[in-house]
Design a protein around this motif. Sequence first.
Motif, short mmCIF file in Angstrom:
data_model
loop_
_atom_site.label_atom_id
_atom_site.label_comp_id
_atom_site.label_asym_id
_atom_site.label_seq_id
_atom_site.Cartn_x
_atom_site.Cartn_y
_atom_site.Cartn_z
N LYS A 166 -3.01 -0.98 6.78
CA LYS A 166 -2.89 -1.70 5.51
C LYS A 166 -1.70 -1.20 4.70
O LYS A 166 -1.10 -1.95 3.94
N GLU A 167 -1.39 0.09 4.83
CA GLU A 167 -0.32 0.65 4.01
C GLU A 167 0.91 1.01 4.82
O GLU A 167 1.85 1.62 4.30
N VAL B 240 4.83 1.37 3.59
CA VAL B 240 5.04 1.81 2.20
C VAL B 240 5.85 3.09 2.25
O VAL B 240 5.55 4.00 3.01
N ASN C 45 10.04 3.25 -4.73
CA ASN C 45 9.00 2.95 -3.75
C ASN C 45 9.32 1.62 -3.11
O ASN C 45 9.77 0.69 -3.79
N LEU D 162 7.54 -1.53 -1.18
CA LEU D 162 6.23 -2.12 -0.96
C LEU D 162 6.37 -3.28 0.00
O LEU D 162 6.83 -4.36 -0.38
N ARG E 102 4.27 -5.28 1.31
CA ARG E 102 3.46 -6.48 1.05
C ARG E 102 4.25 -7.49 0.23
O ARG E 102 4.19 -8.69 0.47
N VAL E 103 4.99 -7.03 -0.78
CA VAL E 103 5.77 -7.95 -1.59
C VAL E 103 7.26 -7.87 -1.21
O VAL E 103 8.08 -8.57 -1.78
N ARG F 2 9.50 -5.58 -1.80
CA ARG F 2 10.32 -5.23 -2.96
C ARG F 2 10.45 -3.72 -3.09
O ARG F 2 9.53 -2.98 -2.74
N VAL F 3 11.60 -3.32 -3.61
CA VAL F 3 11.81 -1.91 -3.93
C VAL F 3 11.62 -1.77 -5.44
O VAL F 3 12.18 -2.52 -6.22
N ILE F 4 10.77 -0.85 -5.85
CA ILE F 4 10.51 -0.63 -7.28
C ILE F 4 10.96 0.77 -7.64
O ILE F 4 10.52 1.75 -7.04
N LYS F 5 11.82 0.85 -8.63
CA LYS F 5 12.22 2.18 -9.11
C LYS F 5 11.17 2.70 -10.08
O LYS F 5 10.71 1.97 -10.96
N VAL F 6 10.76 3.93 -9.90
CA VAL F 6 9.74 4.48 -10.77
C VAL F 6 10.39 4.84 -12.11
O VAL F 6 11.30 5.65 -12.15
N PRO F 7 9.96 4.20 -13.22
CA PRO F 7 10.59 4.49 -14.51
C PRO F 7 10.13 5.85 -15.04
O PRO F 7 9.10 6.36 -14.62
N MET G 19 1.10 7.99 -4.19
CA MET G 19 0.29 7.48 -3.08
C MET G 19 -1.20 7.83 -3.25
O MET G 19 -1.89 8.10 -2.29
N GLY G 20 -1.67 7.82 -4.50
CA GLY G 20 -3.09 8.08 -4.74
C GLY G 20 -3.52 9.51 -4.46
O GLY G 20 -4.69 9.77 -4.25
N GLN H 71 -2.30 1.58 -9.29
CA GLN H 71 -3.17 2.30 -8.39
C GLN H 71 -4.45 1.50 -8.20
O GLN H 71 -5.14 1.22 -9.17
N GLY I 290 -7.32 4.04 -4.07
CA GLY I 290 -6.24 5.02 -4.05
C GLY I 290 -4.94 4.49 -3.50
O GLY I 290 -3.91 5.15 -3.60
N ASN J 99 -0.36 -3.87 -5.05
CA ASN J 99 0.87 -4.55 -5.47
C ASN J 99 0.81 -6.00 -5.05
O ASN J 99 0.23 -6.34 -4.03
#
Lengths: 253, 407
Positions: free
Chosen positions: A87-88, A91, A102, A104, A106-107, A109-114, A123-124, B169, B173, B177
């Motif tokens: 599932k992951e 990632v 990060n 992702l 599934r979508v 897309r690259v997301i910059k962590v603000p 990652m939980g 999240q 966990g 998205n």
Amino acid sequence: MHPLHRRTLQRLPASLALALVLFAPGFAAALELRELIRHVEQQYHGTSSHARTEMRVRTEHWQRSLEMEAWSLERDRFLVRILAPAKERGVATLKVDKEVWNYLPRVDRVIKVPPSMMGGAWMGSHITNDDLVKASHVDEDYTFTLLEESPEHYLIECLPKVNAAVVWGKIVYEILKPQLVPGTVTYFDEGMFAVREILFADVRTTGGRTLPMRMTVRPLDKPGEETVLQYQEITFDVPLTAAFFSLRTLKER
Amino acid sequence: MLWRLALRNIWRNKRRTALTVSAMVVSSSLLILALGIFSGMLSDMLASATEQYFGHLVVSVTGYQDDRDFFDNFSPDPELLERIASNPGVRGISPRLRTFGLVSHGQSSNPGEILGVEPASERQVTRLQEKIVAGSYLADNPETGALIGRGLAERLGVNPGDELVFVTQAADGSIGNDLFTVRGIFSTGDSRHDNGLVLVGLSALQRLTVLPGRVHELAASLEDPMTAGATAEQLNRQLPEGLEATDWGQLLPEMQEAIAASDVSRLIIVSILYFATGLGILNTFFMSVMERTREFGILMALGMRPWRVRAMVLLETLAMGGVSLALGIALGLALSLYMATVGIDLSETITPITYAGGTIAPRLRVVMEAANFIVPSLLLLAVCLLAGFLPANRAAGLDPVAAIRED
């Protein structure tokens, strides 16, 4: 020759100078401690590294287990990709200097962590994005005091420099002799309460280095929760260039 | 006889009477208008806080409203929904799931609050559909449609039709998205919502957060927001263990204080204005009593008892007060009706102000409340009698012989 000296001399050439500095009596203590911390914080990096790890997370709300592949170059570049569960898979996280992205799948897309999300869980797990960015700079952001030295270990207290942008009030490293590997690292908040500890275990010699292969992160305010990072394989000095740590590589599955 | 005398006296100096009456009419009618506008502002504030976001009361896991812990969620069974809906005065119930995360478009991302709703139910609780400034409200089956606050939309540079990525999240966990498409942009005037709130379909958010069938709260709207406290209390006796009903007064204690304080402020405004009016009336009557000193002397010499003189003067003030009151209420009602239906739009010159958790809209609008008419009316009569009392006493206390001789 002192037995400790003999053993250290058998270690890697890379650690040789460090060891000499550390054990030479009367040397500038602060500098030694800084080198020691730097050595410990970069034990998994080397000039470059390639590793396979398993991360097991246990929290009040979930348990998860991830298999990951990670690459690093010097202290500033780092890429990790999830291999399992399905599932992951794909990632991925890229760290270059002080920024984290990060990917992702599934979508797609690259997301910059603000900056506001840097304290969030990675990652939980019990590792935060800040840990990825700042841990490797502990030697620059803190000042060091030797609290205790015994035949088994050193205890080093790290206090943040006045202007350092750090999240901890204090860090205490226990570094085990004779291999100079970390035993326990305890993190204190600004009120000097111990809030987290990282326990290192399973010390093995791999890829020419002696390393703890298991790292356990425990938030002290949440008993029973932990994140275990188990290195299954790690090799050093692999041929990687800075160009590898790009958004394009991040998106490859 | 007293009445006839009193009325005749009033009509003797028409100009003075007209001036006094008009002062009372203007002050009471303006007061009624001002109080109406005051009520309008409060009702705007309350509506902005409850009907744009919270609802009038909310059912959630005990303690959820304090810290909004993501894991304090529950499964709303149909029986529970029915039990809440069966309470008298409940207009609509909207199940909601809430999470905080990263809203992103292209290179820009921003932290945001995502609210998963069923649009058909949500429309009965909040009135965001009236606040859409671009695009449209969520369709009844929104799929991946999203409604986004104007400030947040500007920061991300999105317009209706653009895609949004939301990252948070999930309950297991993992990194939850998904892609959404902006359907509409809302602007409430409350910066906290305009700059950080996104509404999406409930089922889409349940999927994303891996919380199938779960919600964080059931927001309800009531016919009369002022009954929320009582309804919440009643619900709390019926709800299953672990759930609680919270009314807007508890969610927004500052708002409740602001509204409680409004009764006091109303009285203060009335007192200040009527103090000035009262001095004017007092002045007029003193003058009219002084001018008639000889006349009172003659009346008393003819055998009129002092208490009847006093009563006559008081009747004069009361008659003028009554007439003023009738005219004042009529004028105040007319002004209020105009302001209630048409109002004055100030959005060109001032921006909305957020206060006590609500937003004061940039407009003047009257909300009719009985107290806004009753309080000024009763107080006007009281002021009249008070202002008439001193001159009446003076008239009653005259010595007939001395009074007749006075020039």
